[in-house]
Design a protein around this motif. Structure first.
Motif, PDB file in Angstrom:
ATOM      1  N   VAL A   1       0.614  -1.027   0.157  1.00 27.60           N
ATOM      2  CA  VAL A   1       0.098   0.275   0.197  1.00 27.60           C
ATOM      3  C   VAL A   1       0.802   1.089  -0.289  1.00 27.60           C
ATOM      4  N   GLY A   2       1.470   1.227   0.711  1.00 26.91           N
ATOM      5  CA  GLY A   2       3.066   2.297   1.165  1.00 26.91           C
ATOM      6  C   GLY A   2       3.615   2.928   0.074  1.00 26.91           C
ATOM      7  N   MET A   3       3.854   1.400  -1.072  1.00 29.47           N
ATOM      8  CA  MET A   3       5.075   1.946  -2.397  1.00 29.47           C
ATOM      9  C   MET A   3       4.341   3.066  -2.839  1.00 29.47           C
ATOM     10  N   PRO A   4       3.390   2.600  -3.626  1.00 25.65           N
ATOM     11  CA  PRO A   4       3.006   2.985  -4.616  1.00 25.65           C
ATOM     12  C   PRO A   4       3.097   4.652  -4.125  1.00 25.65           C
ATOM     13  N   LEU A   5       2.075   4.868  -2.427  1.00 26.26           N
ATOM     14  CA  LEU A   5       1.885   6.822  -2.422  1.00 26.26           C
ATOM     15  C   LEU A   5       3.161   7.056  -2.616  1.00 26.26           C
ATOM     16  N   LEU A   6       4.614   6.401  -2.057  1.00 31.34           N
ATOM     17  CA  LEU A   6       5.495   7.374  -2.158  1.00 31.34           C
ATOM     18  C   LEU A   6       6.132   7.840  -3.378  1.00 31.34           C
ATOM     19  N   TRP A   7       6.300   6.525  -4.192  1.00 32.09           N
ATOM     20  CA  TRP A   7       6.124   7.101  -5.882  1.00 32.09           C
ATOM     21  C   TRP A   7       5.196   7.724  -6.410  1.00 32.09           C
ATOM     22  N   VAL A   8       4.019   7.534  -5.792  1.00 32.51           N
ATOM     23  CA  VAL A   8       3.750   9.196  -6.899  1.00 32.51           C
ATOM     24  C   VAL A   8       3.899  10.475  -6.391  1.00 32.51           C
ATOM     25  N   LEU A   9       4.617  10.242  -5.035  1.00 31.10           N
ATOM     26  CA  LEU A   9       5.036  11.620  -3.869  1.00 31.10           C
ATOM     27  C   LEU A   9       6.014  11.894  -5.058  1.00 31.10           C
ATOM     28  N   TRP A  10       7.595  10.873  -4.657  1.00 31.28           N
ATOM     29  CA  TRP A  10       8.587  11.411  -5.107  1.00 31.28           C
ATOM     30  C   TRP A  10       8.305  11.905  -7.005  1.00 31.28           C
ATOM     31  N   SER A  11       7.816  10.990  -7.550  1.00 27.01           N
ATOM     32  CA  SER A  11       7.524  11.125  -9.375  1.00 27.01           C
ATOM     33  C   SER A  11       6.836  12.903  -8.984  1.00 27.01           C
ATOM     34  N   SER A  12       5.845  13.289  -8.400  1.00 29.73           N
ATOM     35  CA  SER A  12       4.917  14.590  -8.467  1.00 29.73           C
ATOM     36  C   SER A  12       6.373  16.455  -7.850  1.00 29.73           C
ATOM     37  N   PHE A  13       7.157  15.877  -7.886  1.00 30.28           N
ATOM     38  CA  PHE A  13       8.389  16.611  -7.917  1.00 30.28           C
ATOM     39  C   PHE A  13       9.900  16.405  -8.967  1.00 30.28           C
ATOM     40  N   LYS A  14       9.124  15.758  -9.585  1.00 33.78           N
ATOM     41  CA  LYS A  14      10.648  14.994 -11.492  1.00 33.78           C
ATOM     42  C   LYS A  14       9.794  15.429 -12.391  1.00 33.78           C
ATOM     43  N   SER A  15      10.639  16.003 -12.533  1.00 31.38           N
ATOM     44  CA  SER A  15      10.681  16.159 -14.147  1.00 31.38           C
ATOM     45  C   SER A  15       9.540  15.087 -15.015  1.00 31.38           C
ATOM     46  N   SER A  16       9.138  15.594 -16.037  1.00 32.79           N
ATOM     47  CA  SER A  16       8.607  14.309 -17.483  1.00 32.79           C
ATOM     48  C   SER A  16       9.934  13.173 -18.117  1.00 32.79           C
ATOM     49  N   GLY A  17      10.617  13.717 -18.396  1.00 33.71           N
ATOM     50  CA  GLY A  17      11.646  13.059 -19.066  1.00 33.71           C
ATOM     51  C   GLY A  17      12.298  12.280 -17.678  1.00 33.71           C
ATOM     52  N   ASP A  18      12.345  12.351 -16.709  1.00 35.40           N
ATOM     53  CA  ASP A  18      13.303  11.668 -15.556  1.00 35.40           C
ATOM     54  C   ASP A  18      11.990  10.662 -14.818  1.00 35.40           C
ATOM     55  N   ILE A  19      10.939  11.085 -15.270  1.00 36.36           N
ATOM     56  CA  ILE A  19      10.038   9.950 -14.313  1.00 36.36           C
ATOM     57  C   ILE A  19      10.059   8.999 -15.361  1.00 36.36           C
TER      58      ILE A  19
END
Length: 308
Positions: A51-69
Motif C-alpha cells: 500500500v505504501g510504496m505506490p503512494l511514496l512513488w507518486v509523491l516523489w514522482s510529483s517532484f520530478k520532471s517528465s523526462g526523469d519519470i
C-alpha cells in the motif's frame, strides 16, 4: 501381594511432576504464539509495503520532471520541481475540480449522515408495522451494483420534472446520498441498538420530545459511530468515479476523479507526467489527512458495540 499393591498405590506423587507438565504445555503454547505473531507481523509488513510504496512513488514522482519519470522512474528526484504542483493546480484546473469535489462531497456526506442517522434511530428504537420490511429494503439496497442502475438513473435525472438534475451539483449530491444511504442506515441501526434505552426514557419522562431526545441526547451518544460511518462515506464519495462520469458532463463542474482521468488521457507520451503525479497527490491528500486525524475514532466506532 495386597500389601505391595497398597504400598504402590500409597506412593506419594513425585514433586514438580504436574508443574513440569504445565510448564511444557505453556512452552508449546508460547512457541505457537510466537510463530503466529511473527507470521502476522510479516503479513502486515508486506501489506504495508504494497500500500505504501505506490503512494511514496507518486509523491516523489510529483517532484520530478517528465523526462526523469520516463527514463529513471524508480530513482529519487535529483531536483525538486515544485512547478509541477503549480501547473497541476492552475493549468490543469485541479483547483477548480478540488472545489467542485468539496461542494459535492460536503453536501452529500452531510445529507447522508443526517438522513441515515434519523432512519437508523427510528428503525432501532421504535416498533411499528413494516419496521423489518423497511430495514431489509435498506439492506437489499447494498446488494445492487451501481453498474446496473447507472443507465436508468441517467434517464431519470435527465427527464426529472421541474428541477434540472443532470450535470448539476444538486443532482450529484442527491445521487451520492442515495448511493451511500443503505449502508449508513444498516450501520447506524446496529449502533443505536447498542446504546442504553434508559437515557432516552429519562429524557422522555422529563418532557423532551422525540426530536429533542434524538438530537440532544441520542445523537451525541452515537458520536463514535457517526464519525466512523462519516469517514467511510467521505472516502467512498471522494473517490467515486463512475457516477460523475455518466451523470456530470459539464466540464466546469468536473470533480477530481473526472479531471484526473481526463488529464491522463490527454498526456500521451510527451505530456506533463510530473503535473499528473502532482494532481494525484492533491486528490489523495484530503483522504490521507482525514484518516490520520480520525483513525482513533474510526477504531472506537467499529468496536463500540463489541463489548457492553
Amino acid at each position: 501381594m495386597t500389601t505391595e499393591t497398597n504400598a504402590v498405590q500409597k506412593l506419594p506423587a513425585v514433586p514438580g511432576q504436574r508443574s513440569d507438565g504445565r510448564k511444557s504445555a505453556g512452552k508449546r503454547q508460547g512457541a505457537e504464539g510466537g510463530v503466529l505473531n511473527v507470521f502476522s507481523h510479516g503479513m502486515l509488513i508486506v501489506w504495508a509495503l504494497m500500500v505504501g510504496m505506490p503512494l511514496l512513488w507518486v509523491l516523489w514522482s510529483s517532484f520530478k520532471s517528465s523526462g526523469d519519470i520516463l527514463t529513471t522512474p524508480w530513482s529519487l528526484p535529483g531536483k525538486l520541481h515544485v512547478e509541477n504542483w503549480v501547473n497541476a493546480w492552475d493549468k490543469a484546473n485541479i483547483g477548480k475540480m478540488f472545489l467542485n469535489t468539496l461542494i459535492v462531497v460536503g453536501g452529500s456526506v452531510t445529507g447522508t449522515m443526517v438522513l441515515g442517522s434519523m432512519a437508523g434511530y427510528v428503525l432501532a428504537r421504535f416498533t411499528f408495522p413494516g419496521n423489518r420490511v423497511i430495514y431489509y429494503l435498506f439492506v437489499a439496497g447494498m446488494s445492487f451494483p451501481v453498474f446496473m442502475l447507472v443507465i436508468p438513473l441517467f434517464f431519470v435525472m435527465r427527464d426529472f420534472p421541474g428541477i434540472p438534475l443532470l450535470a448539476t451539483y444538486q443532482g450529484l449530491i442527491a445521487v451520492y446520498i442515495a448511493y451511500s444511504l443503505p449502508f449508513t442506515v444498516f450501520f447506524m441501526t446496529s449502533f443505536f441498538r447498542t446504546l442504553p434505552t434508559s437515557v432516552a426514557e429519562a429524557a422522555m419522562i422529563d418532557g423532551a420530545s422525540h426530536a429533542r431526545t434524538f438530537f440532544q441526547v441520542m445523537l451525541p451518544m452515537a458520536k463514535p459511530g457517526l464519525i466512523s460511518i462519516g469517514i467511510f462515506n467521505f472516502l467512498g464519495q471522494w473517490n467515486q468515479y463512475l457516477l460523475p462520469m455518466v451523470l456530470n458532463q459539464d466540464e466546469d463542474k468536473y470533480v477530481l476523479t473526472q479531471g484526473l482521468a481526463n488529464i491522463a488521457l490527454q498526456q500521451g507520451y510527451e505530456g506533463d507526467w510530473g503535473g499528473l503525479m502532482a494532481g494525484m497527490m492533491i486528490a489523495m491528500l484530503p483522504v490521507l489527512l482525514v484518516y490520520f486525524i480520525f483513525q482513533r475514532q474510526v477504531q472506537a466506532g467499529l468496536t463500540a458495540g463489541a463489548i457492553k
